[in-house]
Design a protein around this motif. Structure first.
Motif, PDB file in Angstrom:
ATOM      1  N   GLU A   1      17.322   5.593  56.235  1.00  0.00           N
ATOM      2  CA  GLU A   1      17.009   7.021  56.239  1.00  0.00           C
ATOM      3  C   GLU A   1      17.509   7.581  57.568  1.00  0.00           C
TER       4      GLU A   1
ATOM      5  N   GLU B   1      17.952  11.004  58.055  1.00  0.00           N
ATOM      6  CA  GLU B   1      17.591  12.403  58.221  1.00  0.00           C
ATOM      7  C   GLU B   1      16.102  12.548  58.507  1.00  0.00           C
ATOM      8  N   GLU B   2      15.799  13.315  59.477  1.00  0.00           N
ATOM      9  CA  GLU B   2      14.423  13.757  59.622  1.00  0.00           C
ATOM     10  C   GLU B   2      14.109  14.689  58.456  1.00  0.00           C
ATOM     11  N   ASP B   3      15.163  15.371  58.030  1.00  0.00           N
ATOM     12  CA  ASP B   3      15.041  16.359  56.963  1.00  0.00           C
ATOM     13  C   ASP B   3      14.934  15.654  55.619  1.00  0.00           C
ATOM     14  N   GLU B   4      13.738  15.254  55.261  1.00  0.00           N
ATOM     15  CA  GLU B   4      13.548  14.619  53.960  1.00  0.00           C
ATOM     16  C   GLU B   4      12.781  15.547  53.027  1.00  0.00           C
ATOM     17  N   ASP B   5      12.997  16.829  53.210  1.00  0.00           N
ATOM     18  CA  ASP B   5      12.381  17.819  52.336  1.00  0.00           C
ATOM     19  C   ASP B   5      13.290  17.999  51.122  1.00  0.00           C
ATOM     20  N   TRP B   6      12.786  17.685  49.967  1.00  0.00           N
ATOM     21  CA  TRP B   6      13.606  17.752  48.761  1.00  0.00           C
ATOM     22  C   TRP B   6      13.210  18.931  47.872  1.00  0.00           C
ATOM     23  N   GLU B   7      12.513  19.904  48.452  1.00  0.00           N
ATOM     24  CA  GLU B   7      12.197  21.129  47.704  1.00  0.00           C
ATOM     25  C   GLU B   7      13.449  21.991  47.622  1.00  0.00           C
ATOM     26  N   ASP B   8      13.782  22.440  46.446  1.00  0.00           N
ATOM     27  CA  ASP B   8      14.945  23.313  46.300  1.00  0.00           C
ATOM     28  C   ASP B   8      14.718  24.615  47.042  1.00  0.00           C
ATOM     29  N   GLU B   9      15.791  25.102  47.612  1.00  0.00           N
ATOM     30  CA  GLU B   9      15.714  26.383  48.302  1.00  0.00           C
ATOM     31  C   GLU B   9      15.737  27.491  47.251  1.00  0.00           C
ATOM     32  N   ALA B  10      14.782  28.369  47.306  1.00  0.00           N
ATOM     33  CA  ALA B  10      14.763  29.439  46.295  1.00  0.00           C
ATOM     34  C   ALA B  10      14.156  30.695  46.896  1.00  0.00           C
TER      35      ALA B  10
END
Lengths: 335, 262
Positions: free
Chosen positions: A324, A326-335
């Motif tokens: 891993e 990425e610190e960025d492990e946010d998998w919420e879609d941008e909307a």
């Protein structure tokens, strides 16, 4: 037995780094009347003897006295000549480190050093004749340019380029049975400018010397596994091509370095310095000889043992891809 | 309800409804004015279920939130998911009763305005105004990348298998030279859609459109990729195989959202 050992001396004569540089040097002798060559009783092994046969009056065998040879080279350069020195890498970087540093580099003299049997390419000769420290030593000498060609053709290009490159240059080659990587001489070789051998976006393999061929073979295997590997031939360790490294980090975020050298102080360390200095985060692995004295054996078996052959590179890429980064492990879609 | 209906509903709720916000943000005219200083909640949901999303107007802004609001001002309730899907895919919506709060005419008018705005996505709507054409391109890009991610998250088997075997990769769409952009990030079975250019890594596949009109011809008029490439409307950079894969998934989404086209 690992690949590569089935080659005959006849094949090697057409392909090897040492053979090519011996031939190229002979030709350069005609272009540069001030070119002189020195050996410490290794004219045949290092192939510099070819120059000696053609220009005996410009060729000096000092006997088994490497320190004297480098001191002489410094004097010849001071006198306005263009000395080329050749011996085994272990002798250049370890035995004669003081002369190379103080007599040549300190004065920034125009001496070209071609060191053969570097790394673990002298496998069966034993650990004392291996040299896995030379890149670390040489690149720490101010004024020194450090080159590790990938094959015979590149060795020829490096020797030609070094003639016009100011100051001391260290060209590191193997034992002479290294398979070719390049098919032609005209691929835009220039000191300090890395060559992208193939593009890729999942991982970047930055290699020098025999590592380049291994990286290319690994990239083929990875391609079949659906992974896209960029292979960069970082033939010049100093000055290193910073732009190529930063681009590789930016594009792939995963970097592996491959070198026939201790993983401390050589290509991997040089690449790591660039990455850290530029503040670019990435997953990173250095492949080479771990911090130990290399064991004795056929070079190809040793490459495999230390996992910087194609198999080892593929294995390491697998590990790296699972990391891993990425610190960025946010998998919420941008909307 | 079939898996396909539910998957389509997921895309409607999570990929299309958020475009209301884009419409609102991009609008320079009556819509902005209409929503200025206006607060209220409009719920769209399947009756007697937790399937729905609502529009929350607050302080002149608009948020699209997934789920059921406890006390919406207006609630459009659909009989089933397919009935809701129809409202957004050119079919005939099937309501599950009269809308709640229809007497709140000002709010209802705003909802109608927004729904009319979404019509821009329909294939037969081709605005002449360059700004509207750019808006359509942008909305389609956002919708497609989001829908691709929803296809994966919603459990589409083919999409899940495709994403599972991939390392960290970016599939980028953008309009040259500095037009709208959106991306899909894929990593070992996980996906995320985002807007703009992904900045931490170069794209594995990059679909670069030649200006808004080039993008419009491909995204809005469905010009096929081969012809579009030959005509210079699009340039594909990166793995052609994976570009082909993602193109197939885009076609699948189109078939789900525009069944009448088949």
């Amino acid at each position: 037995m690992a690949e590569g050992m089935t080659w005959s001396v006849t094949d090697g004569d057409k392909l090897t780094q040492a053979e090519v540089y011996g031939e190229v040097l002979s030709q350069l002798g005609e272009r540069y009347p001030d070119l002189v060559a020195l050996t410490a009783d290794l004219a045949s092994s290092t192939k510099i003897g070819r120059f000696g046969k053609k220009f005996p009056e410009r060729f000096f065998n000092v006997g088994i006295a490497e320190n004297t040879m480098f001191g002489m080279a410094a004097g010849l350069a001071q006198a306005g000549l263009r000395p080329v020195v050749s011996t085994f890498a272990a002798f250049t970087a370890l035995r004669s480190a003081e002369q190379v540093r103080t007599d040549i580099c300190y004065q920034n003299l125009n001496v070209k050093i071609i060191s053969t049997h570097a790394g673990i390419s002298f496998g069966q000769a034993g650990s004392t004749h291996h040299c896995t420290e030379d890149l670390a030593v040489m690149r720490s000498f101010a004024n020194m340019t450090v080159i590790v060609p990938a094959d015979g053709i590149e060795t020829g290009n490096a020797v030609v380029a070094a003639m016009e490159w100011p100051g001391p240059v260290y060209i590191r080659v193997g034992r002479g049975f290294e398979p070719p990587v390049n098919k032609t001489q005209d691929y835009g070789y220039a000191i300090g400018r890395a060559i992208t051998m193939r593009d890729g976006r999942d991982v970047a393999i930055i290699a020098c010397g025999v590592g380049v061929l291994q990286a290319m073979r690994a990239a083929d295997v990875l391609d079949r596994q659906g992974l896209s590997a960029r292979v960069i031939n970082m033939h010049t360790i100093k000055p290193i091509d910073r732009d190529a490294i930063i681009k590789a980090v930016t594009d792939t975020r995963r970097i592996i370095t491959v070198e026939e050298h201790n993983v401390m102080g050589g290509l991997g360390s040089a690449v790591a310095e660039v990455i850290v200095e530029n503040g670019k985060a990435c997953a990173f692995r250095k492949l080479g000889v771990p911090d130990c004295y290399s064991i004795v054996g056929y070079p190809e078996d040793l490459y495999h043992h230390y996992k910087f052959d194609a198999d080892g590179i593929v294995e390491t890429v697998g590990e790296l891809m699972r990391l891993e980064i990425e610190e960025d492990e946010d998998w919420e879609d941008e909307a | 309800m079939t898996d396909k209906v539910m998957l389509t509903n997921r895309i409607v709720l999570r990929s299309i409804m958020p475009l209301f916000k884009v419409l609102h943000e991009e609008d320079k005219g009556p819509l902005k004015k209409l929503l200025s200083g206006f607060d209220g909640v409009i719920q769209l949901a399947v009756k007697d279920s937790d399937i729905g999303a609502y529009l929350e107007f607050k302080n002149g802004g608009l948020d699209v939130i997934q789920g059921i609001h406890p006390g919406p001002d207006i609630a459009l309730l659909f009989k089933h998911a397919a009935g809701m899907n129809a409202l957004f895919t050119g079919g005939i919506p099937v309501f599950g009763g009269l809308p709640k709060g229809v007497w709140k005419l000002p709010l209802l008018m705003r909802l109608v305005m927004l729904l009319l705005g979404l019509l821009i996505l329909m294939p037969n709507v081709n605005p002449k105004n360059p700004a509207k054409r750019e808006l359509k391109v942008k909305m389609i890009m956002y919708m497609i990348t989001n829908a691709l991610s929803q296809l994966n998250k919603g459990g589409d088997e083919d999409m899940a298998a495709w994403t599972l075997k991939q390392p960290d990769r970016i599939y980028q769409m953008s309009v040259d030279p500095d037009g709208p952009a959106a991306y899909l990030r894929v990593k070992a079975g996980k996906t995320k859609s985002g807007r703009g250019h992904y900045g931490r890594k170069a794209p594995f596949v990059h679909m670069r459109f030649n200006g808004i009109e080039g993008a419009y011809r491909v995204l809005a008029e469905n010009k096929d990729i081969v012809t579009a490439t030959a005509d210079g409307d699009i340039r594909l950079e990166g793995s052609p195989e994976y570009a082909g894969n993602i193109g197939s998934f885009m076609m699948r989404i189109q078939d789900m959202l525009l069944p009448a086209k088949k």
